[in-house]
Design a protein around this motif. Sequence first.
Motif, PDB file in Angstrom:
ATOM      1  N   ARG A  43     -64.186  38.940  62.673  1.00  0.00           N
ATOM      2  CA  ARG A  43     -64.253  39.472  64.089  1.00  0.00           C
ATOM      3  C   ARG A  43     -65.799  40.135  63.771  1.00  0.00           C
ATOM      4  N   ASP A  44     -65.957  40.669  62.526  1.00  0.00           N
ATOM      5  CA  ASP A  44     -66.599  41.663  61.755  1.00  0.00           C
ATOM      6  C   ASP A  44     -68.314  41.036  61.574  1.00  0.00           C
ATOM      7  N   MET A  45     -68.053  40.041  60.609  1.00  0.00           N
ATOM      8  CA  MET A  45     -68.885  39.168  60.433  1.00  0.00           C
ATOM      9  C   MET A  45     -69.115  37.366  59.590  1.00  0.00           C
ATOM     10  N   VAL A  46     -69.748  36.320  59.796  1.00  0.00           N
ATOM     11  CA  VAL A  46     -69.845  35.628  59.455  1.00  0.00           C
ATOM     12  C   VAL A  46     -70.045  35.359  57.757  1.00  0.00           C
ATOM     13  N   HIS A  47     -69.004  34.712  57.195  1.00  0.00           N
ATOM     14  CA  HIS A  47     -68.784  34.562  55.802  1.00  0.00           C
ATOM     15  C   HIS A  47     -69.002  34.157  54.829  1.00  0.00           C
ATOM     16  N   ALA A  81     -64.241  27.812  59.768  1.00  0.00           N
ATOM     17  CA  ALA A  81     -63.358  28.279  60.792  1.00  0.00           C
ATOM     18  C   ALA A  81     -63.213  29.460  61.378  1.00  0.00           C
ATOM     19  N   PRO A  82     -62.922  30.122  62.086  1.00  0.00           N
ATOM     20  CA  PRO A  82     -62.895  31.664  62.637  1.00  0.00           C
ATOM     21  C   PRO A  82     -61.285  31.439  61.518  1.00  0.00           C
ATOM     22  N   THR A  83     -61.117  32.542  61.832  1.00  0.00           N
ATOM     23  CA  THR A  83     -59.442  33.714  61.710  1.00  0.00           C
ATOM     24  C   THR A  83     -58.889  33.668  62.334  1.00  0.00           C
ATOM     25  N   PHE A  84     -58.038  32.949  62.776  1.00  0.00           N
ATOM     26  CA  PHE A  84     -56.833  33.778  63.118  1.00  0.00           C
ATOM     27  C   PHE A  84     -57.020  34.409  64.350  1.00  0.00           C
ATOM     28  N   ARG A  85     -57.438  36.270  63.603  1.00  0.00           N
ATOM     29  CA  ARG A  85     -57.140  37.915  63.862  1.00  0.00           C
ATOM     30  C   ARG A  85     -58.405  37.287  65.135  1.00  0.00           C
ATOM     31  N   CYS A  86     -59.513  36.784  64.243  1.00  0.00           N
ATOM     32  CA  CYS A  86     -60.722  36.399  65.046  1.00  0.00           C
ATOM     33  C   CYS A  86     -60.407  36.492  66.800  1.00  0.00           C
ATOM     34  N   LEU A  87     -59.729  35.037  67.360  1.00  0.00           N
ATOM     35  CA  LEU A  87     -59.290  33.854  67.982  1.00  0.00           C
ATOM     36  C   LEU A  87     -58.518  35.125  68.315  1.00  0.00           C
ATOM     37  N   HIS A 136     -59.956  41.302  44.221  1.00  0.00           N
ATOM     38  CA  HIS A 136     -60.111  40.957  45.351  1.00  0.00           C
ATOM     39  C   HIS A 136     -59.892  39.763  46.167  1.00  0.00           C
ATOM     40  N   ARG A 137     -59.140  39.113  45.346  1.00  0.00           N
ATOM     41  CA  ARG A 137     -58.672  38.155  45.440  1.00  0.00           C
ATOM     42  C   ARG A 137     -57.634  37.475  46.553  1.00  0.00           C
ATOM     43  N   PHE A 138     -57.162  39.032  47.232  1.00  0.00           N
ATOM     44  CA  PHE A 138     -56.139  38.828  47.904  1.00  0.00           C
ATOM     45  C   PHE A 138     -56.901  39.579  49.510  1.00  0.00           C
ATOM     46  N   LEU A 139     -58.410  39.634  49.154  1.00  0.00           N
ATOM     47  CA  LEU A 139     -58.894  40.197  50.005  1.00  0.00           C
ATOM     48  C   LEU A 139     -60.312  39.468  50.160  1.00  0.00           C
ATOM     49  N   PRO A 140     -60.392  38.552  50.215  1.00  0.00           N
ATOM     50  CA  PRO A 140     -61.844  37.770  50.357  1.00  0.00           C
ATOM     51  C   PRO A 140     -62.537  38.100  51.560  1.00  0.00           C
ATOM     52  N   PHE A 141     -62.862  38.547  52.370  1.00  0.00           N
ATOM     53  CA  PHE A 141     -63.989  38.551  53.125  1.00  0.00           C
ATOM     54  C   PHE A 141     -64.267  40.196  52.987  1.00  0.00           C
ATOM     55  N   HIS A 142     -64.250  40.634  51.899  1.00  0.00           N
ATOM     56  CA  HIS A 142     -65.017  42.046  51.668  1.00  0.00           C
ATOM     57  C   HIS A 142     -66.397  41.895  51.120  1.00  0.00           C
ATOM     58  N   LEU A 143     -66.792  42.678  51.900  1.00  0.00           N
ATOM     59  CA  LEU A 143     -68.868  42.201  51.559  1.00  0.00           C
ATOM     60  C   LEU A 143     -68.309  43.632  49.689  1.00  0.00           C
ATOM     61  N   ILE A 144     -69.310  42.900  49.265  1.00  0.00           N
ATOM     62  CA  ILE A 144     -69.273  44.537  48.212  1.00  0.00           C
ATOM     63  C   ILE A 144     -71.106  44.960  47.956  1.00  0.00           C
ATOM     64  N   GLN A 145     -71.161  46.224  48.063  1.00  0.00           N
ATOM     65  CA  GLN A 145     -72.276  46.843  47.809  1.00  0.00           C
ATOM     66  C   GLN A 145     -72.598  47.111  46.198  1.00  0.00           C
ATOM     67  N   ARG A 165     -76.548  43.858  48.852  1.00  0.00           N
ATOM     68  CA  ARG A 165     -74.819  43.553  49.509  1.00  0.00           C
ATOM     69  C   ARG A 165     -75.036  42.177  48.907  1.00  0.00           C
ATOM     70  N   TRP A 166     -73.736  41.657  48.202  1.00  0.00           N
ATOM     71  CA  TRP A 166     -74.024  40.616  47.478  1.00  0.00           C
ATOM     72  C   TRP A 166     -71.729  40.427  48.698  1.00  0.00           C
ATOM     73  N   SER A 167     -72.256  39.000  48.554  1.00  0.00           N
ATOM     74  CA  SER A 167     -70.996  38.232  48.713  1.00  0.00           C
ATOM     75  C   SER A 167     -70.173  37.973  47.815  1.00  0.00           C
ATOM     76  N   LEU A 168     -68.911  37.846  47.105  1.00  0.00           N
ATOM     77  CA  LEU A 168     -67.961  37.940  46.322  1.00  0.00           C
ATOM     78  C   LEU A 168     -67.156  35.735  46.205  1.00  0.00           C
ATOM     79  N   LYS A 169     -68.372  35.420  47.293  1.00  0.00           N
ATOM     80  CA  LYS A 169     -68.474  33.993  46.423  1.00  0.00           C
ATOM     81  C   LYS A 169     -69.680  34.033  45.660  1.00  0.00           C
ATOM     82  N   SER A 170     -70.793  35.037  45.420  1.00  0.00           N
ATOM     83  CA  SER A 170     -72.016  34.578  44.891  1.00  0.00           C
ATOM     84  C   SER A 170     -71.405  35.421  43.389  1.00  0.00           C
ATOM     85  N   LEU A 171     -70.324  36.251  43.919  1.00  0.00           N
ATOM     86  CA  LEU A 171     -70.257  36.854  42.493  1.00  0.00           C
ATOM     87  C   LEU A 171     -68.696  36.302  41.741  1.00  0.00           C
ATOM     88  N   GLY A 172     -68.354  34.927  42.671  1.00  0.00           N
ATOM     89  CA  GLY A 172     -67.651  33.985  42.371  1.00  0.00           C
ATOM     90  C   GLY A 172     -66.249  33.475  42.462  1.00  0.00           C
TER      91      GLY A 172
END
Length: 297
Positions: free
Chosen positions: A59-63, A99-105, A5-14, A23-30
């Motif tokens: 656009r989907d949630m706050v990470h 920071a919001p993502t550009f795509r969100c804005l 997920h290095r290139f997909l940092p805004f995924h949520l892990i179930q 649900r686990w955030s990728l941050k909590s997984l390191g």
Amino acid sequence: MVKSHRFLPFHLIQKRNGDHSDRWSLKSLGLRIQLGHPPGSECLIPAREFNDDFVVIDRDMVHEVAIDYCGCGHTTKGQAEQLMDQRLWPATLINPKAAPTFRCLEERYPSLLRMVHEWRHSRMLNRAGRGHDPERVDKTGVGECALLRPPCLHPGMNMAEGWENAPAETQHIHTLNIGLDANYRLKRKDMSSDAADPGLCKGFASSIYDPPFRERSLKHDMKQSWDHSRDRELTRVQLKSNMDRWLRGQSFNTKALNLLSTLHKKISAAMEEYLKAISPLLVLGDLIGEKNVDKVF
Ligand SMILES: [Zn+2]
Ligand SMILES: [Zn+2]
């Protein structure tokens, strides 16, 4: 999981947990997001984001994410630029926390603006306690949410009471002039009609409610039209009346006074220069017995 997920940092892990999934955030997984380097490459001295509690509004949630800026000198860019390179728009320039993502804005900008606008309006009503009024917001009176501005003149507080009973020729001492023309110039700008773009705040606070303002302006307009010549005329009349008042000594025009004093200073400096330059010349004239040598030059 983290590596993939290095290139997909805004995924949520179930993660399956009995009959449900957590649900686990990728941050909590390191997972840490490294900025300032090409994606996938490492920084020798990653500079951990201050407090390590960054949030990204997508656009989907706050990470909640873990951000590392580059600290190895690979890039000379600052924090904000490093974020922007990854299409994240920092909320502020120094130690941003969100920071919001550009795509969100890009996708949600009008909605976000509208939400902020509505939010500010409802906060204003909230602070003015309008929710506690049984008649509710609709019955909010003009200026009811406005705050008392200390620089404005308040009889009995920062000016004498009964100023209106003073003789006309001395009433001017109660005048306070802060600006040549303040917010009213903005009110005269071209704008949509209240019908097309009704405001939430109908004069509840400090700005004027437009329809009555327009109505009043039109009533006093000989041409009965809202055009630029009227705009210029208003400005001219305003300038003229300000100038008249100034000439009558009824108000201070600080800018003009400053300009005058600067000119005075310049003139005396020039005089000094002149005297300095002329004195050796006079001495010389004295030596050769020539009077009025300064008039010759
Ligand atoms: Zn994924
Ligand atoms: Zn680096």
